[in-house]
Design an enzyme around this catalytic site. Structure first.
Site, PDB file in Angstrom:
ATOM      1  N   CYS A 129      77.213  -9.927 -27.305  1.00  0.00           N
ATOM      2  CA  CYS A 129      75.869  -9.325 -27.205  1.00  0.00           C
ATOM      3  C   CYS A 129      75.661  -8.742 -25.813  1.00  0.00           C
ATOM      4  O   CYS A 129      75.435  -9.491 -24.850  1.00  0.00           O
ATOM      5  CB  CYS A 129      74.813 -10.389 -27.513  1.00  0.00           C
ATOM      6  SG  CYS A 129      73.120  -9.792 -27.272  1.00  0.00           S
ATOM      7  N   CYS A 132      72.194  -9.375 -24.232  1.00  0.00           N
ATOM      8  CA  CYS A 132      72.002 -10.752 -23.772  1.00  0.00           C
ATOM      9  C   CYS A 132      72.771 -11.007 -22.469  1.00  0.00           C
ATOM     10  O   CYS A 132      72.268 -11.665 -21.572  1.00  0.00           O
ATOM     11  CB  CYS A 132      72.493 -11.768 -24.810  1.00  0.00           C
ATOM     12  SG  CYS A 132      72.097 -11.364 -26.510  1.00  0.00           S
ATOM     13  N   ASP A 133      74.004 -10.513 -22.361  1.00  0.00           N
ATOM     14  CA  ASP A 133      74.897 -10.930 -21.272  1.00  0.00           C
ATOM     15  C   ASP A 133      75.261  -9.829 -20.282  1.00  0.00           C
ATOM     16  O   ASP A 133      75.906 -10.109 -19.265  1.00  0.00           O
ATOM     17  CB  ASP A 133      76.217 -11.482 -21.865  1.00  0.00           C
ATOM     18  CG  ASP A 133      75.970 -12.661 -22.781  1.00  0.00           C
ATOM     19  OD1 ASP A 133      74.980 -13.377 -22.559  1.00  0.00           O
ATOM     20  OD2 ASP A 133      76.751 -12.856 -23.732  1.00  0.00           O
TER      21      ASP A 133
END
Ligand SMILES: Cc1cc2nc3c(=O)[nH]c(=O)nc-3n(C[C@H](O)[C@H](O)[C@H](O)COP(=O)(O)OP(=O)(O)OC[C@H]3O[C@@H](n4cnc5c(N)ncnc54)[C@H](O)[C@@H]3O)c2cc1C
Length: 292
Positions: A129, A132-133
């Site tokens: 993701c 997200c990261d």
């Protein structure tokens, strides 16, 4: 009043809840994480009617506010098992609920590369993701594996944060033309076609990948965007017709088990989008109302 448990609070589950509630059927959503599902993994959505451009987080928030305002019950828990004996019983980690109908809206989990070291490198170089990261790889060289819409959306997002973004595609790009032309206009995105990652190089963290053409490419992060597979272990006690790991349904979103419906990315179908997931949810709810 009949009761329907919706498992999963992505766009499919939330739209099912909206339609059920308005039809006078009690709707309970069980969500293990946050309402929004995969929308929370995307920074920019440009193909949801009514919004020229909106972040996934904003769209998720608008949907969740709408269903909360309607009075839909939301339980934060993970469904472990569904059984049927006169009524459905939905067993979670903390409690159980009996209900007349079940709508499965649990989406898919990201498909892995299945390479040695992949699991151990999660959060140490491997991610599924970008939204997200991505921030952990600011200024570094990274790569995306995949050639579809999600892969290029993630590549564009990372190109604003990272030094260089490789895109490794097994054959050719499958993403839509708009995304492809945006990628072409980015100086720091390098698309490599007809290549596969065959090996991960690592110590404590990911250091490089080896491609099937023999190239070794130094990388700090590898983002895997090659689709997903439904995780449906909680349905093991029911004998449901499946296809390629997805639940088979008819046009009314009914599975082979009477009273159990499947909507969104968990369903065997051609197009996996937010709008098609939301549409599936509405169809299931209206079908339940028709039968009730
Ligand atoms: C990076 C990326 C970008 C994307 N961009 C777009 C885009 O621009 N436009 C577009 O239309 N689509 C896009 N998509 C696809 C879109 O997000 C999905 O098709 C859509 O979210 C599917 O909705 P869903 O409700 O079926 O499943 P999901 O959104 O996956 O929601 C399923 C929910 O079920 C929950 N759940 C799973 N198992 C359980 C359990 N056992 N118990 C309780 N809860 C459970 C999960 O936590 C999750 O919240 C993108 C996808 C990704 C990954």
């Amino acid at each position: 009043m009949s009761k329907c448990v919706i498992i999963g609070g992505g766009p499919a589950g939330m739209n099912a809840a909206l339609y059920l509630k308005r039809a006078g059927i009690e709707a309970i959503i069980i969500e293990k994480d946050m309402l929004g599902g995969e929308m929370l993994k995307t920074n920019k959505i440009e193909n949801y009617l009514g919004f020229s451009e909106i972040t996934g987080g904003d769209l998720a928030l608008r949907m969740s506010r709408q269903i909360k305002d309607l009075g839909v019950t939301i339980i934060k828990d993970k469904v472990l098992k569904v059984t049927f004996n006169d009524k459905f019983e939905v067993q979670m980690e903390k409690e159980s609920i009996n209900c007349d109908y079940v709508i499965v809206a649990t989406g898919r989990t990201p498909r892995k590369l299945n390479l040695a070291g992949e699991d151990g490198l999660l959060n140490r170089g491997i991610s599924y993701c970008a939204v997200c990261d991505g921030a952990f790889y600011r200024g570094l060289d990274v790569a995306i594996v995949g050639g579809g819409d999600s892969a290029l959306t993630e590549a564009l997002y990372l190109s604003d944060l990272c030094n260089k973004v490789y895109v490794f595609v097994r054959k050719d790009l499958r993403a839509n033309e708009i995304l492809q032309s945006r990628v072409k206009n980015k100086d720091n995105i390098v698309v490599m076609k007809n290549v596969q990652v065959t090996k991960l190089g690592y110590g404590e963290k990911l250091s490089n990948v080896i491609l099937d053409n023999g190239d070794s490419i130094a990388l700090s992060g590898l983002f895997v965007a090659i689709g997903g597979v439904p995780e449906l272990n909680f349905l093991h006690d029911l004998d449901i017709d499946m296809k390629n790991g997805y639940i088979k349904t008819n046009d009314r979103m009914e599975s082979s088990i009477k009273g159990l419906y499947a909507v969104g990315d968990v369903r065997y179908k051609n197009f996996y989008q937010i709008i098609t997931a939301a549409s599936d949810g509405a169809v299931a709810a209206l079908s339940i109302k028709e039968d009730d």
